[in-house]
Structures are given as structure tokens and as C-alpha cells.
Enzyme design. Sequence first.
Site, PDB file in Angstrom:
ATOM      1  N   LYS A  67      -5.858   6.835  35.930  1.00 40.62           N
ATOM      2  CA  LYS A  67      -7.061   6.278  36.552  1.00 40.62           C
ATOM      3  C   LYS A  67      -7.270   4.816  36.177  1.00 40.62           C
ATOM      4  O   LYS A  67      -8.384   4.371  35.907  1.00 40.62           O
ATOM      5  CB  LYS A  67      -8.283   7.107  36.147  1.00 40.62           C
ATOM      6  CG  LYS A  67      -8.189   8.564  36.584  1.00 40.62           C
ATOM      7  CD  LYS A  67      -9.436   9.334  36.234  1.00 40.62           C
ATOM      8  CE  LYS A  67      -9.345  10.786  36.608  1.00 40.62           C
ATOM      9  NZ  LYS A  67      -9.168  11.067  37.997  1.00 40.62           N
ATOM     10  N   CYS A  68      -6.199   4.068  36.166  1.00 37.73           N
ATOM     11  CA  CYS A  68      -6.209   2.665  35.751  1.00 37.73           C
ATOM     12  C   CYS A  68      -5.876   1.779  36.942  1.00 37.73           C
ATOM     13  O   CYS A  68      -5.182   2.205  37.867  1.00 37.73           O
ATOM     14  CB  CYS A  68      -5.161   2.482  34.633  1.00 37.73           C
ATOM     15  SG  CYS A  68      -4.922   0.790  34.069  1.00 37.73           S
ATOM     16  N   GLY A  69      -6.361   0.552  36.924  1.00 44.66           N
ATOM     17  CA  GLY A  69      -6.004  -0.390  37.977  1.00 44.66           C
ATOM     18  C   GLY A  69      -4.515  -0.684  38.008  1.00 44.66           C
ATOM     19  O   GLY A  69      -3.981  -1.119  39.038  1.00 44.66           O
ATOM     20  N   THR A  71      -2.234   1.705  37.483  1.00 42.75           N
ATOM     21  CA  THR A  71      -1.543   2.963  37.786  1.00 42.75           C
ATOM     22  C   THR A  71      -0.496   2.828  38.893  1.00 42.75           C
ATOM     23  O   THR A  71       0.554   3.468  38.816  1.00 42.75           O
ATOM     24  CB  THR A  71      -2.567   4.080  38.117  1.00 42.75           C
ATOM     25  OG1 THR A  71      -3.420   4.247  36.977  1.00 42.75           O
ATOM     26  CG2 THR A  71      -1.891   5.396  38.433  1.00 42.75           C
TER      27      THR A  71
END
Length: 191
Positions: A67-69, A71
Amino acid sequence: MKNLFILVFGVFLFSSCQGQNKQAKTDTPTMEKQTIYQFKVEDLSGKPFDFASLKGKKIMIVNTASKCGLTPQYKELEALYKEYSSKGFVIVGFPANNFASQEPGTNEEIATFCQLNYGVTFPMMSKISVKGNDMHKIYQFLTQKSKNGLEDSEVSWNFQKYLLNEKGELVKVISPRTLPNDPEVLNWIKG
């Protein structure tokens, strides 16, 4: 007589300096450079994974999050793995929830996410901690010069990359924002 004194004094100084060098060399503790091959971990399905099985390959270790930018780097990582895995290169992913709780899932949820969204086929390990008091031993090795022989570093965010040579030695730390297909990474893989 004066020349003889200078000669004798010079020999004395040279001898005592040599003795000090020998003394300094024996008093200095020798640090034996460790390798990644000493580590055994579990993959996402709970099966043992022995890094010694990767001897002779170039290795990229990367801490991941769903759930990371950053990803979408999974896509570039998978493309890199597909292109170079037959040429002695492997990527090993370590999901970690150390940054803004961006990897909250279980191992099963992470495996499903990686497969469904990015078709990940490179080895993914069980979720670990990559910093703090509960930092996994493999990341202690990667981040501490006293263990890796290269440099001290800190995992600054998800998708930080650690490059290890065919001898299992750490040779480079790559920023999370540097894409897996960056020329710096590609040149290292091909070199």
C-alpha cells in the site's frame, strides 16, 4: 664519527618503527567480512529458504509493501527478474510494515496481492521488520558495516534495494525511489 652516530641512530629509529608497526598489526582485531549465505529464512508460504542456494548469483534484496506509492515497482522488479534470472540474477523480496503501516497484510494476503496485481514470480519471503529494535538479522547484516564490510546504512523507506555480488557480499545500496530498471542497476547486473 658523526656519520656513524647518524647511521646507528637511523637504524635504531627504523627498527623501533618496524616494531611498532608489527605491534599495531597484531593488536588490531581483524573483521571477517560476512556474506548473505549464512542466512536461512522462510518464504511467504512458510517453506525454508537458504541463501546459500544462491551462491554464484547476483542478488537484489528489496523490502516491499502493498500500500505504498512505490508499490508499482513490483512491475519493474518482475520484468527485471524475468529478463535476467536465467543469467545468474535473483531478486528476493521481504515484505515489511515499518513505514506508515503500508504492509498490514498476512503472508497469505501479500502472496495473493503480489500474484494478482503484478504476477510476481521472484522469491518473496515472510514479512519481517527491517528497522528498529526488532530488525531481522538479515537486515542487521545489510545495514551494519561491522557485519557487511561495506557501509552502514539505514532503510529509509519501502523498496530500498541492496545489491550483493556472486560471492554473497554487499556491494551497493540503492535508494527506494531509484527504479529497479535504472541504468545504475542494469549496468551492475550486466557488469
